[in-house]
Design a protein around this motif. Structure first.
Motif, PDB file in Angstrom:
ATOM      1  N   VAL B 446       7.564  -9.567  17.274  1.00 51.86           N
ATOM      2  CA  VAL B 446       6.190  -9.151  16.988  1.00 51.86           C
ATOM      3  C   VAL B 446       6.148  -7.833  16.217  1.00 51.86           C
ATOM      4  N   GLU B 447       7.094  -6.954  16.511  1.00 43.36           N
ATOM      5  CA  GLU B 447       7.137  -5.672  15.803  1.00 43.36           C
ATOM      6  C   GLU B 447       7.499  -5.888  14.333  1.00 43.36           C
ATOM      7  N   PHE B 448       8.502  -6.710  14.145  1.00 48.06           N
ATOM      8  CA  PHE B 448       8.975  -7.039  12.803  1.00 48.06           C
ATOM      9  C   PHE B 448       7.868  -7.670  11.967  1.00 48.06           C
ATOM     10  N   THR B 449       7.205  -8.677  12.533  1.00 49.89           N
ATOM     11  CA  THR B 449       6.170  -9.364  11.758  1.00 49.89           C
ATOM     12  C   THR B 449       5.010  -8.434  11.450  1.00 49.89           C
ATOM     13  N   LEU B 450       4.658  -7.584  12.395  1.00 50.85           N
ATOM     14  CA  LEU B 450       3.528  -6.675  12.165  1.00 50.85           C
ATOM     15  C   LEU B 450       3.812  -5.742  10.995  1.00 50.85           C
ATOM     16  N   VAL B 451       5.004  -5.134  11.018  1.00 49.19           N
ATOM     17  CA  VAL B 451       5.352  -4.166   9.981  1.00 49.19           C
ATOM     18  C   VAL B 451       5.400  -4.833   8.615  1.00 49.19           C
ATOM     19  N   TYR B 452       6.114  -5.961   8.549  1.00 47.98           N
ATOM     20  CA  TYR B 452       6.296  -6.557   7.231  1.00 47.98           C
ATOM     21  C   TYR B 452       5.057  -7.293   6.746  1.00 47.98           C
ATOM     22  N   ARG B 453       4.243  -7.770   7.666  1.00 53.32           N
ATOM     23  CA  ARG B 453       2.990  -8.389   7.232  1.00 53.32           C
ATOM     24  C   ARG B 453       2.136  -7.361   6.497  1.00 53.32           C
ATOM     25  N   LEU B 454       2.041  -6.185   7.085  1.00 52.38           N
ATOM     26  CA  LEU B 454       1.214  -5.155   6.449  1.00 52.38           C
ATOM     27  C   LEU B 454       1.852  -4.658   5.158  1.00 52.38           C
ATOM     28  N   LEU B 455       3.187  -4.501   5.168  1.00 49.87           N
ATOM     29  CA  LEU B 455       3.867  -4.033   3.957  1.00 49.87           C
ATOM     30  C   LEU B 455       3.678  -5.025   2.809  1.00 49.87           C
ATOM     31  N   LEU B 456       3.868  -6.306   3.121  1.00 46.55           N
ATOM     32  CA  LEU B 456       3.728  -7.312   2.077  1.00 46.55           C
ATOM     33  C   LEU B 456       2.281  -7.442   1.624  1.00 46.55           C
ATOM     34  N   LEU B 457       1.368  -7.244   2.545  1.00 46.47           N
ATOM     35  CA  LEU B 457      -0.049  -7.291   2.162  1.00 46.47           C
ATOM     36  C   LEU B 457      -0.364  -6.162   1.184  1.00 46.47           C
ATOM     37  N   LEU B 458       0.166  -4.982   1.490  1.00 44.82           N
ATOM     38  CA  LEU B 458      -0.054  -3.818   0.628  1.00 44.82           C
ATOM     39  C   LEU B 458       0.560  -4.054  -0.749  1.00 44.82           C
ATOM     40  N   LEU B 459       1.830  -4.474  -0.740  1.00 43.70           N
ATOM     41  CA  LEU B 459       2.521  -4.666  -2.013  1.00 43.70           C
ATOM     42  C   LEU B 459       1.919  -5.814  -2.804  1.00 43.70           C
ATOM     43  N   GLY B 460       1.576  -6.904  -2.103  1.00 44.21           N
ATOM     44  CA  GLY B 460       0.993  -8.048  -2.784  1.00 44.21           C
ATOM     45  C   GLY B 460      -0.357  -7.710  -3.384  1.00 44.21           C
ATOM     46  N   GLY B 461      -1.138  -6.910  -2.678  1.00 42.44           N
ATOM     47  CA  GLY B 461      -2.436  -6.512  -3.199  1.00 42.44           C
ATOM     48  C   GLY B 461      -2.324  -5.568  -4.373  1.00 42.44           C
ATOM     49  N   MET B 462      -1.215  -4.809  -4.421  1.00 46.24           N
ATOM     50  CA  MET B 462      -1.078  -3.849  -5.516  1.00 46.24           C
ATOM     51  C   MET B 462      -0.374  -4.427  -6.720  1.00 46.24           C
ATOM     52  N   MET B 463       0.619  -5.275  -6.484  1.00 45.12           N
ATOM     53  CA  MET B 463       1.436  -5.694  -7.612  1.00 45.12           C
ATOM     54  C   MET B 463       1.574  -7.197  -7.752  1.00 45.12           C
ATOM     55  N   GLY B 464       0.873  -7.939  -6.949  1.00 49.04           N
ATOM     56  CA  GLY B 464       0.961  -9.385  -7.085  1.00 49.04           C
ATOM     57  C   GLY B 464       2.302  -9.914  -6.618  1.00 49.04           C
ATOM     58  N   LEU B 465       2.758 -10.971  -7.290  1.00 40.45           N
ATOM     59  CA  LEU B 465       3.988 -11.620  -6.849  1.00 40.45           C
ATOM     60  C   LEU B 465       5.191 -10.712  -6.995  1.00 40.45           C
ATOM     61  N   ILE B 466       5.117  -9.775  -7.946  1.00 43.28           N
ATOM     62  CA  ILE B 466       6.229  -8.832  -8.086  1.00 43.28           C
ATOM     63  C   ILE B 466       6.336  -7.990  -6.833  1.00 43.28           C
ATOM     64  N   GLY B 467       5.181  -7.589  -6.320  1.00 45.54           N
ATOM     65  CA  GLY B 467       5.167  -6.807  -5.094  1.00 45.54           C
ATOM     66  C   GLY B 467       5.717  -7.602  -3.928  1.00 45.54           C
ATOM     67  N   ILE B 468       5.367  -8.886  -3.865  1.00 48.01           N
ATOM     68  CA  ILE B 468       5.885  -9.734  -2.789  1.00 48.01           C
ATOM     69  C   ILE B 468       7.406  -9.802  -2.897  1.00 48.01           C
ATOM     70  N   ALA B 470       9.338  -7.574  -4.258  1.00 51.37           N
ATOM     71  CA  ALA B 470       9.885  -6.271  -3.872  1.00 51.37           C
ATOM     72  C   ALA B 470       9.896  -6.134  -2.353  1.00 51.37           C
ATOM     73  N   GLY B 471       8.793  -6.553  -1.715  1.00 50.49           N
ATOM     74  CA  GLY B 471       8.706  -6.431  -0.263  1.00 50.49           C
ATOM     75  C   GLY B 471       9.740  -7.295   0.428  1.00 50.49           C
ATOM     76  N   LEU B 472       9.920  -8.505  -0.090  1.00 50.54           N
ATOM     77  CA  LEU B 472      10.911  -9.397   0.525  1.00 50.54           C
ATOM     78  C   LEU B 472      12.312  -8.834   0.343  1.00 50.54           C
ATOM     79  N   THR B 473      12.526  -8.169  -0.820  1.00 50.41           N
ATOM     80  CA  THR B 473      13.836  -7.560  -1.034  1.00 50.41           C
ATOM     81  C   THR B 473      14.085  -6.472  -0.004  1.00 50.41           C
ATOM     82  N   ILE B 474      13.080  -5.617   0.188  1.00 50.76           N
ATOM     83  CA  ILE B 474      13.223  -4.564   1.194  1.00 50.76           C
ATOM     84  C   ILE B 474      13.510  -5.182   2.551  1.00 50.76           C
ATOM     85  N   MET B 475      12.753  -6.233   2.862  1.00 53.83           N
ATOM     86  CA  MET B 475      12.895  -6.884   4.161  1.00 53.83           C
ATOM     87  C   MET B 475      14.303  -7.446   4.337  1.00 53.83           C
TER      88      MET B 475
END
Lengths: 414, 528
Positions: B446-468, B470-475
């Motif tokens: 639950v901790e993992f999903t919470l953190v990355y859900r918000l991170l990916l939401l932020l990145l996806g909202g800012m940069m689109g699929l590139i952000g997704i 990037a977020g998946l790479t970090i993950m």
């Protein structure tokens, strides 16, 4: 240091990005576009834009709003003309879901390639939509046509593709990418779909009334009754191009033959009658496969075209008792003869009337005679129009449908 | 052919990627430190308590009066400590115990009555009608008393006899509320450590199951048990666990979570490196796979070390059910993780950047429903995600009856009313509802999903699929670089271990124990 790095990492995230963000609520979906060119060289575009509020919305909706709106723009070039539509459109254009590009006959006859560069260069547009030529003098009426059961013209044409492929393939559906590929292919000339606009015959008053009565709530049809002309759209045949210009049209049967020759045949029926009058038999061509064999002897080019069909009987007159093998053979021979005539006349039309190799015979020559092709390709269309074509059709009736003997066959008493 | 498309977005994208990789490459390690990959801060060094110093080893005096005063000094004025001196036929005696932790009936029957009887000849060891141990100094004696044992002093002996007459109220063995199963044992651990070890011992009746005892926390003196299979356990991991446990220097261990956080190596990483369970059968299975279990008195949650990432998708039932069902369920859980992490971010990215990827019909209805709402799509989804977290928190904290009412009010009334009032659009509610439902499929992450859900939401909202991307790479980098006690959490994807990771092979084919954990006796099978 860590704080530094945090900021560093955040910078590229924050500073890039927003260049391409489009909120869906600010988009206007273009369903189809009409490109027109007037005699003085200015371009006109008409965009058919889907009205999202028309129906299917979460709240309200209703039949009062038209499912589409059209906006016009004019300019010296197509890009200018498209962007000029924003003079009267408050939402930003989104062409990612465009399904059809209509070109007027005038534009197609002038130069259809001059605008293609724009389609591939501008991120607003892409290579997916079908290329369709609008026949006739008043092409802008295409948006006023009746649209079957569809809401917009784009969906209508897209739906026609599936239905015609499944029922009767007497037209072509060419997307922009295929069109461009054909244009740059030295052994083939491009073709495009054709739309014909016909004025719907005004029916009698009584009919109108009864139609309006059953069609309750449709105000539009009620208002247009009598006052406005109604138009019907027919998608059939094909438009043949030579280099950049439209050179002519083929009718439905010829387009069917075109599809057989290019191995794009989906489905279709062919009527066979020996004497032209009664005794009509109908055969459904279930599959057709065409081989093009060029041969070059003494600088004389000829093509042997072998077509193999497997057919299904859909209607048989009482003259043929197909439960026996001889009448079946007769039918097959009749089919071969008929199809051969159709194919022959189609090729002849391309050779003589268009002087344009829309079938891609040049590709076959290129692959068989690569060395000779180098000399030939500069003057290919001329060589094509002079080539001799021998068509041979082999067919087999594989199924007789749900009946064996014809229904009206008079059996002998014995 | 002018097919070569060089659209400006692609160009910008290229440059962006280049900048990213420069920056990333250069500072990646530092970033890792921030995200908690590096060595965690050692804040544990505190000065020892004064009380510790005072409790220097003191021998037990021979006179009972001295003993009594020392005991009273040690325990102060606590009302629950019973210090009772009494006369016997031969000499003075004293018993000390904690009221409520000891069985007074037994004390009366087995200790006080024999000592007070007329037949008593001064032979204390003979008189005590129970098994006892001897301690020689006061602090040890105090420790034993606080565990619930009873200390018996006798004039002139200079030692205390410790008798185990523990009896206190505990919760009975019950079905754990968070790890319910359809097939398999229902029993779960309780707060009583002895009960828990017995539950484990009942699963593994082998002398090789070692349950070591130790105690932690200067004030709480919490009893801790380390359970492992001798001969199967990875000795390096075992030694590391022991070492880290001895390094814990704190006054309180109130739950196994304290231990988890003290000995964990990934402080700020959302992957703990230790898995938690309340079920004895799960602990037994993990211990038999070479893991070390840490049981802590006072909590039903047992830690097992090391954790592999795939454990979060494995349930106890997987081995009880047949192959096809359990494999399907594991794939489903993996899919659920992807949905709950990715869905909000990915949908924002596609909806606001790549509308051409959506079906035209859906896009049309999306436009018509979002055109009535004031916020951009990303903000809408963020709003509802946060609202869902609020609802969940409220639902768990409130009493059961009210909790369900709050959830219904929140989900139905707020969700439905927000849509019809035009604050959020219906697709947003659907997206977040799906995310919320799937988040319960993998509850341990639950901790993992919470953190990355918000991170990916932020990145996806800012940069689109590139952000997704990037977020998946970090993950991915984070998961790959996380290790638990020297074992990489993704190491379960080797050839032999794949048989029991994403899909479960038949039990007879699982010849090897997880080879990334077990270093000796790797084979489960003995006969060929």
């Amino acid at each position: 240091m860590k704080r530094f790095i945090c900021i560093f990492v955040c910078f590229p995230i924050l500073l890039t990005g927003c260049w391409n963000r489009r909120e869906p609520k600010n988009l206007s979906l273009i369903s189809s576009v009409l490109y027109d060119r007037s005699d003085d060289g200015t371009y006109k575009t008409i965009l058919e834009i889907i009205n999202p509020e028309a129906e299917g919305g979460p709240v309200g909706g209703g039949g009062e709003k038209s499912p589409i709106i059209t906006v016009e723009g004019e300019g010296i070039s197509i890009p200018e003309a498209i962007r000029m539509t924003s003079q009267s459109l408050e939402r930003s254009l989104f062409a990612g879901q465009t399904l059809v590009r209509f070109f007027t006959e005038k534009l197609a006859k002038h130069d259809i390639m001059s605008v293609q560069d724009y389609f591939f260069r501008d991120p607003l547009t892409d290579e997916k939509p079908y290329v369709v030529v609008v026949k006739g003098d008043n092409p802008e009426k295409v948006f006023e046509c009746k649209l079957g059961l569809s809401e917009n013209l784009g969906n209508y044409i897209d739906g026609l593709k599936v239905s015609q492929h499944n029922f009767i393939t007497r037209s072509v559906f060419v997307d922009t990418l295929t069109f461009i590929k054909d244009y740059f292919n030295e052994g083939k000339q491009p073709v495009a779909g054709v739309v014909e606009i016909t004025e719907e015959v005004q029916s009698e008053k009584n009919d109108n009334k009864s139609a309006g009565g059953s069609d309750d709530g449709n105000e539009k049809s009620g208002n247009t009754k009598g006052s406005e002309k109604r138009y019907k759209l027919i998608y059939t045949g094909l438009a043949a191009f030579k280099d950049k210009k439209l050179v002519g049209y083929m009718d439905d049967m010829e387009a069917s033959c075109y599809n057989i020759l290019t191995n794009n045949f989906g489905n279709g029926v062919i009527n066979l009658s020996e004497d032209g009058g009664g005794n009509l038999n109908t055969v459904r061509i279930a599959s057709a496969k065409t081989d093009i064999n060029p041969s070059l002897k003494d600088d004389k080019l000829s093509f042997d075209i072998n077509i193999r069909c497997s057919n299904t009987l859909t209607q048989v007159s009482d003259k043929y008792d197909i439960s026996k093998s001889e009448p079946l053979k007769e039918l097959e021979t009749l089919f071969n003869k008929t199809l051969k005539e159709h194919i022959g006349s189609t090729i002849e039309k391309a050779q003589k009337a268009f002087k344009s190799d829309i079938f891609g015979f040049g590709i076959a020559v290129h692959s068989k005679y690569p060395k000779e092709w180098k000399d030939m390709k500069t003057n290919w269309d001329n060589a094509f129009s002079l080539a001799e074509v021998n068509v041979s059709v082999q067919s087999k009736i594989t199924r007789s449908g749900q009946l064996k003997k014809p229904l009206l066959l008079k059996e002998d008493a014995s | 052919m002018p097919i070569g498309i060089s659209q400006p977005p692609f160009l910008v994208t290229g440059i962006m990627f280049r900048i990213y990789f420069r920056v990333w490459h250069k500072f990646m390690w530092e970033v890792f430190v921030i995200f908690g990959f590096g060595k965690s801060k050692d804040k544990r060094k505190e000065k020892p308590d004064k009380m510790e110093k005072n409790n220097r080893s003191e021998a037990i005096p021979s006179r009972i009066a001295d003993c009594e005063s020392l005991m009273k000094k040690a325990f102060g004025i606590s009302s629950d400590i019973v210090i009772q001196a009494f006369e016997t036929q031969k000499g003075k005696a004293m018993i000390v115990y904690v009221d409520g932790l000891s069985n007074t009936d037994l004390i009366d029957r087995d200790v006080i009555s024999p000592l007070k009887s007329r037949d008593f000849e001064g032979d204390v060891t003979g008189a005590i009608q129970s098994h006892f141990t001897e301690v020689l100094n006061i602090p040890a004696c105090v420790g034993q008393i606080l565990q619930g044992n009873t200390a018996i002093f006798y004039e002139g002996k200079k030692k205390a006899f410790i008798v185990d007459f523990k009896k206190f109220e505990t919760r009975s063995v019950d079905v754990p509320d968070s790890e319910a199963v359809i097939r398999g044992p229902r029993e779960g651990f309780t707060e009583n450590l002895r009960t828990n070890t017995s539950l484990l011992r009942r699963k593994i009746r082998s002398p090789k199951l070692i349950i070591e005892h130790t105690s932690l926390g200067r004030q709480t003196n919490t009893a801790i048990c380390i359970a492992y299979m001798d001969g199967i356990v990875n000795r390096d991991i075992y030694k590391e666990v022991k070492y880290r446990l001895t390094k814990i220097d704190t006054d309180a261990i109130l739950e196994s979570g304290y231990i988890e956080q003290y000995i964990g190596e990934n402080t700020l990483s959302p992957i703990a490196g230790m898995s938690i369970t309340q079920k004895p059968d799960v602990v037994a299975a993990r211990v038999l796979e070479g893991r070390v279990a840490i049981m802590c008195d006072g909590t039903p949650h047992v830690l097992t070390i090391p954790e592999l990432f795939i454990e979060n998708f494995q349930t106890a039932e997987d081995k009880y059910n047949r192959v096809l069902l359990s494999s399907f369920l594991r794939l489903l859980r993996l899919f659920g993780l992807f949905i709950t992490v990715l869905l909000p971010g990915l949908s924002v990215a596609v909806i606001t950047y790549n509308q051409e990827m959506m079906p035209a019909v859906f896009l049309k209805s999306l436009i018509s429903s979002t055109s009535k709402t004031p916020f951009p799509m990303g903000a809408e989804i963020f709003l509802i995600v946060v609202m869902f977290e609020l609802l969940r928190e409220a639902g768990t904290r409130l009493p059961k009856a009210v909790g369900s009412a709050i959830t219904i009010v929140g989900a139905l009334i707020i969700g439905d009313a927000a849509v019809s009032a035009g604050i959020v659009s219906a697709p947003t509610v659907i997206i977040v509802a799906l995310t919320a439902v799937t988040s319960f499929i993998v509850p341990s992450l639950v901790e993992f999903t919470l953190v990355y859900r918000l991170l990916l939401l932020l990145l996806g909202g800012m940069m689109g699929l590139i952000g997704i991307g990037a977020g998946l790479t970090i993950m991915l980098i984070q998961i790959i670089s996380t290790s638990s006690f020297g074992v990489s959490v993704l190491s379960s994807f080797s050839k032999e271990e794949m048989k029991d990771s994403v899909i479960r092979f038949p039990l007879w084919s699982l010849v090897y124990r997880p080879i990334s954990i077990v270093k000796e006796n790797r084979k489960r099978k003995i006969k060929k």
